[in-house]
Enzyme design. Structure first.
Site, PDB file in Angstrom:
ATOM      1  N   HIS A  80       0.821  -1.206   0.000  1.00 55.33           N
ATOM      2  CA  HIS A  80       0.000   0.000   0.000  1.00 55.33           C
ATOM      3  C   HIS A  80       0.859   1.262   0.000  1.00 55.33           C
ATOM      4  CE1 HIS A  80      -2.271   3.362   1.739  1.00 55.33           C
ATOM      5  NE2 HIS A  80      -3.303   2.825   1.135  1.00 55.33           N
ATOM      6  N   CYS A  81       2.020   1.209   0.635  1.00 54.14           N
ATOM      7  CA  CYS A  81       2.748   2.440   0.918  1.00 54.14           C
ATOM      8  C   CYS A  81       3.376   3.104  -0.303  1.00 54.14           C
ATOM      9  CB  CYS A  81       3.816   2.166   1.974  1.00 54.14           C
ATOM     10  SG  CYS A  81       3.127   1.738   3.590  1.00 54.14           S
ATOM     11  N   LEU A  82       4.368   2.445  -0.910  1.00 52.78           N
ATOM     12  CA  LEU A  82       5.171   3.136  -1.914  1.00 52.78           C
ATOM     13  C   LEU A  82       4.427   3.458  -3.210  1.00 52.78           C
ATOM     14  CD1 LEU A  82       8.727   1.603  -1.504  1.00 52.78           C
ATOM     15  CD2 LEU A  82       7.537   3.341  -0.182  1.00 52.78           C
TER      16      LEU A  82
END
Length: 420
Positions: free
Chosen positions: A259-261
Site C-alpha cells: 500500500h505504501c510506496l
C-alpha cells in the site's frame, strides 16, 4: 478496561486489534468483509504478523472479537480507523475512511476518542474526518470528543521492528486529544513520539514513504543504465555501502508494491497540485520509474529469449514470487501482477509459485499456480525470480532452470543466471 473498536482488519488493523487486546483492552474488530470476520471468529489468521496462537489467545481470553455488524461498535471509548486509502485513476479515494467515520459517528459519545491511522494527505483528519464525525454525531471535536492521527508503521514480516517496538508518532487536534491518543497507545507500543498537530503526523508518514520511493527509483534507474553500460550495479552498491556515514543502501527490484510506496507519495503530490498548483516532481519521476520496472523486466526477458532463438509467444515462463515483499503473503500492488499481465499479452504460458500468497488473486484467472519443483523448473523456458522468499530453494533453481532472470540478486551467478 477500555472498550476499543478497530475499524478495518487488514495488515494494519488486525495486528493493532490483537496487540490492544494483549495490553488489556476489550477490543471489537469491525470489518465489512464477512469472510474475514468468519475466519477470525474461527481462529484463522490471514496476516503473517498475527500468529494463529496469538489470535486464539485473544479470542478465548475475551479480549477480542470480530464483527461485520455496525452495531458492534456501540459503546466504544476509543476507536481507531485502519481502513485502506487507495488511488482511483490517480486520485485519492477516501471512501473507506468516510464510511468508517460515518459508522463510528453513530455511536460516538462525549468523552470518547477517535484516532485515524489510515495514510492520507496532510489535512485529512481535520478537513474530512472531523466534519464526518461531527455531522453524524451532533458532537463537536475538542469540547465533546477527542480526535487525533497516528500513522501506521507496520512492516510485514519484520520480526525486529514490530508494532510494539516501533516508535509511534501521535497527534491530536488539541492538547486534550493528544493526551488521550497518547494514553491509548501507552502499553500498546513501547514508545510514542508526540507532534503538534495531525497535519505534521500525516506529513511525517508520507515523508517516510516518499524517501524510500525516491531512493528505490534512483537505484532502479541506475540498474537499467548500468546494465546497458556493462557495469555490475550490485557490486557498486555493495562498495558504496562500506561508507560508514552519509549513505544508506537501497537495492533495485522489479518494481514497488504494497500500500505504501505505489500509493502514499501520490497523496502528497495530489495535495500539492490541488492546493498550490505546483508539481511534486520527485514523486512524479519516482512513480514513472518504479511503475515501469515491470515493463523493463518483461523486455529483459524478451531479449534474453531472443538471444536463445526463442520468441516470448509460446514460451513457458515460471514466476517465483507473487508477493511484493520477501517472506510475506502481501500481493497488494505487487509488480509481479504487471509482469504476469505483460507476458500473457505477449503470448507466454505463465505459471507462478509463491508459498506465502495462499489466497485467491485476480491473476489466477490468467495464470497457472504451481510449485517450484525440479520438474517445473526444468520444464520452464525461463524463470523469473521476483520475490526472494527464504522458502525457495535457491541452489535447486540454478541447478534445474535453463535460464533465470534474477530480479533480487539472490542467486549464485552462472551461465544460466542473469541479474536485473
Amino acid at each position: 478496561m477500555t472498550a476499543v473498536v478497530v475499524a478495518g482488519l487488514g495488515y494494519v488493523g488486525l495486528p493493532l486489534a490483537v496487540r490492544a487486546a494483549q495490553a488489556g483492552h476489550r477490543v471489537t474488530g469491525y470489518d465489512v468483509d464477512g469472510v474475514r470476520v468468519k475466519k477470525l471468529t474461527a481462529g484463522e489468521s490471514y496476516i503473517e504478523d498475527v500468529p494463529a496462537a496469538e489470535l486464539a489467545a485473544a479470542l478465548h481470553g475475551g479480549g477480542f472479537r470480530a464483527s461485520s455488524q455496525a452495531r458492534a461498535c456501540a459503546g466504544f471509548d476509543v476507536a481507531v480507523i485502519t481502513v485502506p486509502t487507495p488511488l482511483r485513476d490517480g486520485l485519492p479515494d477516501l471512501g473507506y475512511v468516510e464510511a468508517a467515520s460515518r459508522t463510528l459517528a453513530r455511536y460516538l459519545r462525549p468523552g470518547a476518542t477517535v484516532i485515524v491511522e489510515s495514510t492520507s494527505y496532510p489535512g485529512t483528519t481535520q478537513e474530512q474526518v472531523q466534519p464526518w464525525l461531527e455531522d453524524g454525531s451532533g458532537l463537536t471535536a475538542g469540547p465533546d470528543f477527542h480526535l487525533g492521527y497516528s500513522p501506521e508503521r507496520i512492516d510485514p514480516g519484520n520480526a525486529t521492528w514490530t508494532l510494539a517496538t516501533t516508535p509511534k508518532v501521535v497527534s491530536g487536534i488539541d492538547a486534550a486529544s493528544l493526551a488521550a491518543v497518547q494514553d491509548f497507545y501507552h502499553g500498546v507500543v513501547d514508545a510514542t513520539v508526540p507532534v503538534s498537530s495531525p497535519r505534521e503526523a500525516e506529513l511525517a508518514k508520507i515523508i517516510e514513504n516518499t524517501y524510500r520511493h525516491v531512493n528505490i527509483a534512483l537505484v532502479n534507474e541506475l540498474a537499467m543504465f548500468a546494465h546497458d553500460l556493462g557495469i555490475d550495479v550490485w557490486e557498486a552498491i555493495a562498495a558504496a555501502s562500506t561508507k560508514p556515514f552519509g549513505y544508506m543502501p537501497f537495492t533495485p527490484g522489479p518494481g514497488v508494491g504494497g500500500h505504501c510506496l505505489p500509493i502514499d507519495p501520490s497523496y502528497l503530490s495530489w495535495r500539492v497540485e490541488r492546493t498550490l498548483g505546483q508539481s511534486f516532481r520527485f514523486v512524479e519521476l519516482a512513480n514513472d520509474i518504479n511503475n515501469h520496472m515491470p515493463d523493463y523486466v518483461a523486455r529483459r526477458l524478451m531479449l534474453a529469449l531472443n538471444t536463445r532463438g526463442q520468441p516470448v509467444r509460446g514460451a513457458r515462463v515460471l514466476l517465483l514470487g507473487l508477493a511484493y515483499k520477501k517472506n510475506t503473503g502481501d500481493a497488494r500492488e505487487s509488480p509481479a501482477v504487471r509482469v504476469a499481465q505483460l507476458l500473457k499479452t505477449m503470448g507466454a504460458d505463465v505459471r507462478a509459485a509463491d508459498p506465502h500468497v495462499t489466497e485467491t488473486t485476480p491473476l489466477d484467472t490468467i495464470i497457472t499456480r504451481t510449485d517450484p519443483t525440479p520438474d517445473e523448473l526444468a520444464s520452464a523456458d525461463a524463470v523469473i525470480l521476483l520475490t526472494d522468499h527464504d522458502a525457495f530453494d535457491l541452489p535447486q533453481i540454478t541447478t534445474h532452470a535453463r535460464y533465470v532472470l534474477d530480479c533480487r540478486h539472490a542467486l549464485t551467478s552462472g551461465d544460466n543466471v542473469e541479474t536485473l
